[in-house]
Design an enzyme around this catalytic site. Structure first.
Site, mmCIF file in Angstrom:
data_model
loop_
_atom_site.group_PDB
_atom_site.id
_atom_site.type_symbol
_atom_site.label_atom_id
_atom_site.label_comp_id
_atom_site.label_asym_id
_atom_site.label_seq_id
_atom_site.Cartn_x
_atom_site.Cartn_y
_atom_site.Cartn_z
ATOM 1 N N GLY A 18 0.813 -1.040 0.098
ATOM 2 C CA GLY A 18 -0.013 0.063 0.178
ATOM 3 C C GLY A 18 0.890 1.292 0.102
ATOM 4 N N THR A 19 1.146 1.705 -1.105
ATOM 5 C CA THR A 19 2.107 2.680 -1.124
ATOM 6 C C THR A 19 2.645 3.140 -2.679
ATOM 7 O OG1 THR A 19 3.330 2.147 0.567
ATOM 8 C CG2 THR A 19 4.503 3.792 -0.405
#
Lengths: 254, 247
Positions: free
Chosen positions: A16-17
């Site tokens: 998640g990035t």
């Protein structure tokens, strides 16, 4: 016969990035989004945990972490794993700098990251981009993805948001950019990724490292350009109506 | 009596030989595809593309998957790149110690092949494999040698070898068209024929290759280059003409 056929070819999962590193003549620009979302859990635990991958635990995290004065790392994957790896490497590099009597090189920092990632590959979920400047080789970017491979690249992208950037970077990255061009590219790319990746968002942080030192920049959401299907931010509907911009819809009857 | 059927719980308390490697946490992440090697008149020629795939994404496009080892050998690898990089570190140490003897002798391809076999097989026995298929080729004292070691520790040597998809697509071509004492030009053309087939038919291949050569004089890894592809078959023009929806 060859186990390459047995493995699930689509196995690696995204993190998640969005993280980006771009080198230019004289230094590097590192960039990242600021969203940390909750990790999905495979335990059947009866508790009031937030739904996996859906709650934004921190909307203004700083994913670009200092290792030494001249070397920083962009972290993607498990927040815990990347924090502990960068803590160890910062500690090793501190001692190395004392022994060496001068700033550590970017290559050494990147290889320490690689060493920890590789030796603990079955436990860690960490995709890292190491960037920095040293007097021997100038600005350098090293990618250390899952598994602990180390690859020196002119630019690197990582995290779940990077899926949306492969095509963009193939087209937009050019050899021999200036510092400003490089930073603009990083901000544009991060902004595009954040527009489409649910796990990326918030603000864009950039870190520019060169012979003169380190510069940190901060680009909140309202400074990003608008992409397809996005609208100008307003304070309220009332402002939209009063400015008479959009035609006021007629009340429907029957 | 209790029966644990939850494989997640099992992974925490049961021996390695019950669980698959994936269940234990061993996955390949960044992988290279086929490597091909052939013997020719002056020595060995090896070819591989410069791609590093990440699952189905062609993520890295400039990965050198062939390296020179010592004075007499070339090592090409498919599979997990991080494990290949670790093998190169082991070999660095091996060659360093060999040089430190300073006795005029140097490890040849047969010895390196054997060393790699020991490493791969021992790791396999501990259920902690290096996820690679290796091609080791070289020339020493006029003797050409070309061998393979897989992640399971299987090893063999032959006049022509390949890994991964190359086993299925390149080896049949090589069995048919390889001959003893080919010139450099003939050998390169033959490798390129195989590389093109792999480019057409292997999803993980990319159009950027390197060819490496090793002879008695020494080793050369040529710069990366791309091959022209052919799409001009008339049958490709309108395949759905008489059968709408066909593929």
């Amino acid at each position: 016969m060859d186990p390459l056929h047995d493995m699930n070819l689509d196995a690696p999962h995204s993190m998640g990035t969005t993280i980006i590193g771009v080198s230019y003549d004289g230094g590097v620009v590192l960039g990242a989004d600021s969203r940390t979302s909750t990790f999905s859990c495979w335990f059947r635990v009866i508790s009031a945990l937030p739904p996996p991958g859906m709650y934004v635990a921190n909307r203004a995290s700083d994913k670009i972490t200092q290792l030494t004065e001249n070397v920083y790392v962009c972290r993607s994957g498990s927040a815990a794993d990347t924090q502990v790896v960068s803590d160890y490497v910062r500690y090793f590099l501190h001692q190395h700098t004392i022994q060496l009597g001068q700033p550590s090189t970017v290559k050494v920092a990147a290889n320490l990251i690689r060493m920890l990632s590789y030796q603990n590959k079955n436990m860690l979920q960490a995709g890292l981009i190491v960037g920095g400047w040293d007097k021997y080789d100038g600005g350098q970017i090293y990618s250390v993805p899952l598994g602990g491979t180390i690859l020196k690249q002119p630019f690197a992208i990582g995290g779940s948001g990077s899926s949306y950037l492969y095509g963009f970077m193939d087209q937009a990255w050019k050899e021999g950019m200036s510092k400003d061009e490089a930073e603009k590219l990083v901000v544009k790319a991060a902004s595009l990724a954040m527009a489409r990746d649910g796990a990326s968002g918030g603000v864009i942080r950039t870190v520019i490292i060169n012979a003169d030192g380190v510069t940190r920049n901060f680009y909140p959401g309202d400074t990003h350009p608008l992409w397809h299907d996005e609208l100008e931010a307003q304070n309220s509907l009332l402002d939209v109506l009063s400015s008479g911009g959009a035609a006021c819809p007629e009340p429907m009857s029957t | 009596m209790y029966c644990i059927e939850d494989r997640f719980l099992m992974s925490k308390c049961m021996p390695e030989w019950i669980l698959t490697l994936e269940e234990q946490g061993w996955y390949p992440y960044v992988t290279g595809t086929s490597v091909i090697g052939i013997k020719y008149k002056d020595g060995i020629l090896m070819a591989a593309d410069t791609g590093g795939s990440y699952g189905s994404t062609l993520r890295y496009k400039s990965v050198e998957r062939m390296k020179v080892i010592g004075k007499h050998s070339l090592l090409g690898a498919s599979g997990e790149i991080s494990d290949f990089q670790e093998i190169l570190r082991y070999l660095d140490e091996l060659i360093l110690y060999d040089n430190m003897w300073d006795d005029g002798n140097s490890l040849g391809p047969k010895e390196i092949h054997n060393y790699l076999n020991r490493v791969m097989y021992n790791r396999r026995n501990k259920f902690n494999p290096l996820w690679n298929s290796l091609v080791l080729g070289g020339v020493k004292n006029g003797n050409k040698y070309l061998g393979v070691v897989t992640m399971l520790g299987a090893h063999y040597a032959d006049n022509h070898v390949a890994t991964g998809f190359g086993n299925h697509l390149a080896v049949p071509i090589l069995r048919s068209e390889w001959k003893e004492g080919m010139s450099f030009e003939e050998a390169v053309k033959l490798l390129e024929k195989c590389l093109l087939v792999l480019l057409y038919r292997d999803r993980s291949s990319i159009n950027k290759f390197q060819i490496a050569k090793i002879t008695e004089e020494g080793a050369t890894i040529y710069p990366a280059y791309s091959l022209k592809t052919f799409w001009g078959f008339s049958a490709f023009q309108n395949p759905g003409q008489f059968a709408e929806g066909t593929w």
